[in-house]
Write a protein that holds these residues in place. Structure first.
Motif, mmCIF file in Angstrom:
data_model
loop_
_atom_site.group_PDB
_atom_site.id
_atom_site.type_symbol
_atom_site.label_atom_id
_atom_site.label_comp_id
_atom_site.label_asym_id
_atom_site.label_seq_id
_atom_site.Cartn_x
_atom_site.Cartn_y
_atom_site.Cartn_z
ATOM 1 N N PHE A 52 23.731 -17.166 -12.104
ATOM 2 C CA PHE A 52 24.515 -18.304 -11.614
ATOM 3 C C PHE A 52 25.681 -18.626 -12.545
ATOM 4 O O PHE A 52 26.746 -19.053 -12.093
ATOM 5 N N ILE A 53 25.493 -18.418 -13.844
ATOM 6 C CA ILE A 53 26.590 -18.633 -14.802
ATOM 7 C C ILE A 53 27.732 -17.668 -14.510
ATOM 8 O O ILE A 53 28.900 -18.066 -14.402
ATOM 9 N N PHE A 54 27.400 -16.376 -14.381
ATOM 10 C CA PHE A 54 28.431 -15.368 -14.100
ATOM 11 C C PHE A 54 29.091 -15.616 -12.743
ATOM 12 O O PHE A 54 30.306 -15.446 -12.590
ATOM 13 N N LEU A 55 28.288 -16.012 -11.751
ATOM 14 C CA LEU A 55 28.831 -16.284 -10.422
ATOM 15 C C LEU A 55 29.789 -17.472 -10.470
ATOM 16 O O LEU A 55 30.854 -17.453 -9.839
ATOM 17 N N ILE A 92 25.164 -19.050 -24.574
ATOM 18 C CA ILE A 92 25.384 -20.294 -23.836
ATOM 19 C C ILE A 92 26.367 -21.185 -24.580
ATOM 20 O O ILE A 92 27.242 -21.831 -23.975
ATOM 21 N N ALA A 93 26.247 -21.227 -25.915
ATOM 22 C CA ALA A 93 27.160 -22.046 -26.720
ATOM 23 C C ALA A 93 28.604 -21.567 -26.568
ATOM 24 O O ALA A 93 29.536 -22.374 -26.476
ATOM 25 N N ILE A 94 28.777 -20.237 -26.513
ATOM 26 C CA ILE A 94 30.123 -19.668 -26.324
ATOM 27 C C ILE A 94 30.674 -20.042 -24.949
ATOM 28 O O ILE A 94 31.835 -20.423 -24.815
ATOM 29 N N LEU A 95 29.824 -19.963 -23.920
ATOM 30 C CA LEU A 95 30.253 -20.306 -22.565
ATOM 31 C C LEU A 95 30.666 -21.776 -22.455
ATOM 32 O O LEU A 95 31.589 -22.115 -21.719
ATOM 33 N N ILE A 96 29.996 -22.631 -23.194
ATOM 34 C CA ILE A 96 30.342 -24.052 -23.181
ATOM 35 C C ILE A 96 31.633 -24.301 -23.949
ATOM 36 O O ILE A 96 32.458 -25.134 -23.561
ATOM 37 N N THR A 97 31.833 -23.542 -25.032
ATOM 38 C CA THR A 97 33.002 -23.737 -25.889
ATOM 39 C C THR A 97 34.295 -23.292 -25.216
ATOM 40 O O THR A 97 35.338 -23.938 -25.366
ATOM 41 N N ILE A 114 37.947 -25.315 -24.987
ATOM 42 C CA ILE A 114 39.176 -24.837 -25.627
ATOM 43 C C ILE A 114 40.302 -24.730 -24.600
ATOM 44 O O ILE A 114 41.446 -25.113 -24.869
ATOM 45 N N VAL A 115 39.967 -24.217 -23.399
ATOM 46 C CA VAL A 115 40.971 -24.075 -22.338
ATOM 47 C C VAL A 115 41.518 -25.443 -21.940
ATOM 48 O O VAL A 115 42.730 -25.619 -21.754
ATOM 49 N N THR A 116 40.625 -26.439 -21.822
ATOM 50 C CA THR A 116 41.036 -27.790 -21.445
ATOM 51 C C THR A 116 41.928 -28.412 -22.507
ATOM 52 O O THR A 116 42.956 -29.028 -22.199
ATOM 53 N N ILE A 117 41.542 -28.247 -23.773
ATOM 54 C CA ILE A 117 42.347 -28.780 -24.879
ATOM 55 C C ILE A 117 43.730 -28.155 -24.877
ATOM 56 O O ILE A 117 44.752 -28.833 -25.041
ATOM 57 N N ASN A 118 43.781 -26.825 -24.655
ATOM 58 C CA ASN A 118 45.069 -26.133 -24.622
ATOM 59 C C ASN A 118 45.912 -26.591 -23.437
ATOM 60 O O ASN A 118 47.136 -26.713 -23.532
ATOM 61 N N ASP A 119 45.249 -26.871 -22.300
ATOM 62 C CA ASP A 119 45.952 -27.303 -21.100
ATOM 63 C C ASP A 119 46.630 -28.657 -21.310
ATOM 64 O O ASP A 119 47.697 -28.917 -20.752
#
Length: 239
Positions: free
Chosen positions: A36-39, A107-112, A116-121
């Motif tokens: 489900f994470i990958f999907l 999981i920690a990487i997936l959350i991070t 990071i993308v949001t902060i950059n946005d």
């Protein structure tokens, strides 16, 4: 009494078959979670890529082609993404994600990443970062639906002017659609394989393709400069 019970429980040996079944159950749960994470990652990513490829070769203005493209994505690409997600989940477990430590790190990487993308946005950036193009692909520039030019140097001068302003992304609910009392202009740039455009006002900007709105940090934008340039073109046929 309770101590005796604990001592007796420690003497009980768990059958190897039961232990392996428990481990298999844990791995199946992890595999389903990874699926489900990958999907969840692949569906929006694949739609973004699919939409951009489609947008470059077929016009979205054609209602029939748009409906057909959406149906193709729903019928073909979503099942394909589900299949790929299942394979990635199984492959990830084989690589070591069945181990608790590796699973937690993953999981920690997936959350991070989205953080990071949001902060950059939402970081402050130059206005020309969101309205940029390759000069070699330039074909036409339209300002305010009133003035048109196919001279590349005009577009370069305009982008150079806009580059002095800094912007920061606004939240969707911060944008006020009533612009009747604001000075501004629209800009449309047509390239060989796509187009880009924006509505630019003194203190805010709306970029069409991304649908994102921005505050002008070091505004107001000198709208008079644009109007003067356009007027010079009308009066003297030069810019």
């Amino acid at each position: 009494m309770s101590n005796k019970i604990k001592q007796e429980m420690t003497k009980i040996e768990i059958p190897k078959e039961l232990s392996s079944r428990s481990l298999m159950g844990v791995n199946q749960a992890k595999g389903k979670f990874l699926f489900f994470i990958f999907l969840f990652i692949l569906i929006p990513f694949s739609f973004y890529v699919y939409a951009n490829i489609y947008d470059n070769y077929i016009s979205w203005n054609n209602g029939y082609s748009t409906i057909l493209a959406i149906l193709i994505y729903l019928i073909v690409f979503i099942p394909l993404m589900a299949y790929v997600s299942e394979k990635l989940a199984k492959f990830s477990l084989k690589l070591g994600l069945d181990k608790r430590k590796n699973f937690i790190i993953f999981i920690a990487i997936l959350i991070t990443i989205p953080i990071i993308v949001t902060i950059n946005d939402y970081r402050e950036k130059d206005l020309d970062d969101v309205i940029s193009f390759n000069s070699k692909d330039f074909e036409q520039l339209i300002l305010g639906n009133a003035w048109t030019t196919d001279k590349k140097e005009h577009a370069d001068e305009l982008i150079d002017f806009l580059s002095q302003y800094r912007i920061k992304k606004m939240k969707d609910d911060e944008w006020n659609g009533d612009v009747s009392k604001e000075k501004g202009f629209s800009i449309d740039i047509y390239l060989k394989d796509k187009s880009l455009g924006a509505s630019i006002y003194e203190n805010r900007v709306w970029v069409y393709r991304s649908g994102k709105a921005y505050h002008v940090v070091n505004g107001p934008i000198d709208i008079d400069w644009i109007e003067k340039k356009v007027q010079e073109e009308f009066d003297e046929l030069q810019w």
